[in-house]
Design an enzyme around this catalytic site. Structure first.
Site, short mmCIF file in Angstrom:
data_model
loop_
_atom_site.label_atom_id
_atom_site.label_comp_id
_atom_site.label_asym_id
_atom_site.label_seq_id
_atom_site.Cartn_x
_atom_site.Cartn_y
_atom_site.Cartn_z
N ALA A 34 -8.79 41.35 -104.05
CA ALA A 34 -9.45 39.88 -104.55
C ALA A 34 -9.60 39.19 -103.25
CB ALA A 34 -8.59 39.43 -105.45
N ASP A 35 -8.53 39.34 -102.42
CA ASP A 35 -8.74 38.37 -101.05
C ASP A 35 -10.08 38.66 -100.16
OD1 ASP A 35 -6.25 37.13 -101.31
OD2 ASP A 35 -5.34 38.85 -100.35
N TYR A 36 -10.34 39.71 -100.05
CA TYR A 36 -11.47 40.37 -99.38
C TYR A 36 -12.80 39.82 -100.16
CZ TYR A 36 -8.88 42.83 -95.73
OH TYR A 36 -8.16 42.84 -94.73
N GLY A 73 -13.27 36.10 -99.98
CA GLY A 73 -13.83 35.64 -98.67
C GLY A 73 -15.38 36.05 -98.67
#
Lengths: 403, 51
Positions: free
Chosen positions: A178-180, A183
């Site tokens: 989810a972070d990547y 981004g």
């Protein structure tokens, strides 16, 4: 990604200045993408300690920054600044007046509390584009909840689908997806805001919630539920709407991924397996018939794969036009010629880590006396070896030095 | 070694200039060049732990 190429062509984003006041990966990953293509990305960090990402994961050397920091803060410059102080806020406003983009992932309301919300900053710089990444978005009843990618995977419906039917859901392979992905959505948003600014002269806010970034990738799950009430459940290696579409074991105890996503693909697979009669309209040629007979279809396919080594099975599928790939570990990836040919790994000799000396010492090792070590030297980067086999390395260094 | 940057652009590919920087590696240069602070001002802000 060669230096010669870039000499003749200006980096596409080299006119942009970005202030990255975020931490960990979600918004900073957007900063990496922008920096990779020439933007000047100033990583604004708390004096003394910096971004906690520096200490997250495997350190390059004891007490040093981690590999994830080196990888995901690359091409950035580090500038210390305490935004929690009035003087720090003034300095920040000065930087904003000379920048194009701010990346942040504090909990919603935090920047406003410090007096640097978008309303204030856009007064200073009307063209400013601000990426705001948070767990649940800038508004809505959950907006003030702390967010992290694992919780986002759960809230977005992804984690529920991972694992065997009826068993505890498992982690979907990475706790940072989810972070990547956030981004990346953030980068898309910024590119669009830049294009919009070209016409309007005005900046805007890009509001990304970690969970939304994942939920948007969940194909037909929402419309199908809304229309039919179908609640998708965990299916292990299998998936909805396609059979055979799973992992299968091969003779050499490896696993391969096979994707027959259409009747045509299944027909090809049946030809490869030497059983074209299974792809007839009155047998299993239609996906509806295969879905009704999942266990049987999977058995037919599994019985074929178990007679072959993975490499032969993949070759057969490839020649027959069916997508099939081995389930790779990082070791497989590292040694794969296609990764090498596409240049998917980039070596960077950073003087801070004195890598050359370590490589020399390792190459001097007696390979016959230390076959296991030789194997590691061949298969892993020296830095990984140093971290994971510190005692072996100490022994090796002594050995090499006394030779 | 790090994963090569994406996306792959034919005319203006990504360039790897540095790995994750040391803390504050550009602090002095940025405040001096962008905000026209003097050496003395930068030192004072550091002592005050603002930067």
């Amino acid at each position: 990604m060669t230096a010669e190429k870039s000499k003749n062509n200006k980096a596409p984003l080299d006119k942009l200045r970005v202030l990255d006041i975020a931490t960990f990966i979600a918004a900073p990953f957007c900063g990496v993408i922008l920096a990779d293509f020439g933007a000047e990305v100033l990583k604004i960090e708390k004096p003394g300690e910096g971004d906690p990402l520096r200490k997250f994961g495997t350190p390059v050397e004891p007490e040093q920054d981690t590999f994830v920091w080196l990888t995901e803060a690359r091409n950035k410059k580090s500038v210390t600044l305490d935004l929690r102080t009035p003087k720090g806020v003034e300095l920040f406003k000065g930087l904003v007046s000379q920048s194009d983009i701010v990346l942040e992932n504090f909990r919603p309301g935090t920047l406003e509390k410090w007096g640097i919300g978008y309303d204030v900053l856009s007064q200073i710089n009307p063209g400013l584009i601000m990426l705001r990444v948070s767990g649940y978005g800038q508004d809505g009843p959950y907006s003030s909840r702390p967010g992290f990618a694992r919780a986002a995977h759960a809230f977005a419906g992804l984690a529920y689908l991972c694992g065997e039917p009826g068993q505890m859901p498992v982690m979907p392979g990475s706790t940072s997806l989810a972070d990547y992905v956030s981004g990346m959505w953030g980068t898309i948003g910024i590119m669009m805001a830049l294009e919009s600014r070209r016409h309007s002269g005005k900046g805007q806010v890009v509001d990304i919630a970690l969970y939304e970034s994942v939920f948007r990738l969940m194909d037909e799950m929402l419309p199908v539920y809304e229309r039919t009430g179908f609640v998708r459940e965990r299916m292990g290696a299998e998936t909805v709407n396609a059979v055979p579409h799973s992992h299968y074991q091969t003779r050499d105890q490896k696993y391969v991924a096979l994707a027959c996503s259409s009747d045509k693909m299944f027909e090809r697979m049946c030809h490869i397996m030497g059983c074209p009669e299974n792809a007839m309209p009155d047998t299993y040629g239609k996906v509806s018939a295969r879905e009704e007979n999942r266990p049987l279809i999977n058995k037919i396919v599994q019985d074929w794969f178990i007679t072959l080594d993975a490499s032969d099975a993949i070759t057969n599928c490839q020649q027959g036009g069916v997508p099939c790939a081995a389930l790779f570990s990082i070791e497989d990836i590292y040694n794969d010629p296609h990764y090498q040919a596409r240049g998917n790994f980039e070596v960077f000799n950073d003087p801070r880590f004195n890598a050359e000396m370590q490589v020399t010492l390792l190459q001097n090792a007696n390979k016959e006396a230390f076959p296991a070590l030789h194997y590691l030297v061949l298969r892993t980067s020296t830095m990984t070896l140093i971290i994971r086999h510190e005692e072996t390395l100490r022994f090796l260094m002594t050995h090499a030095l006394t030779q | 070694m790090v994963p090569t940057a994406l996306p792959r652009l034919s005319d203006t590919p990504a360039v790897l200039k540095n790995l994750g920087p040391a803390l504050g590696d550009a602090t002095d240069s940025v405040y001096k060049s962008l905000l026209n602070l003097t050496d003395a001002e930068v030192q004072k802000l550091k002592q005050e732990r603002v930067i």
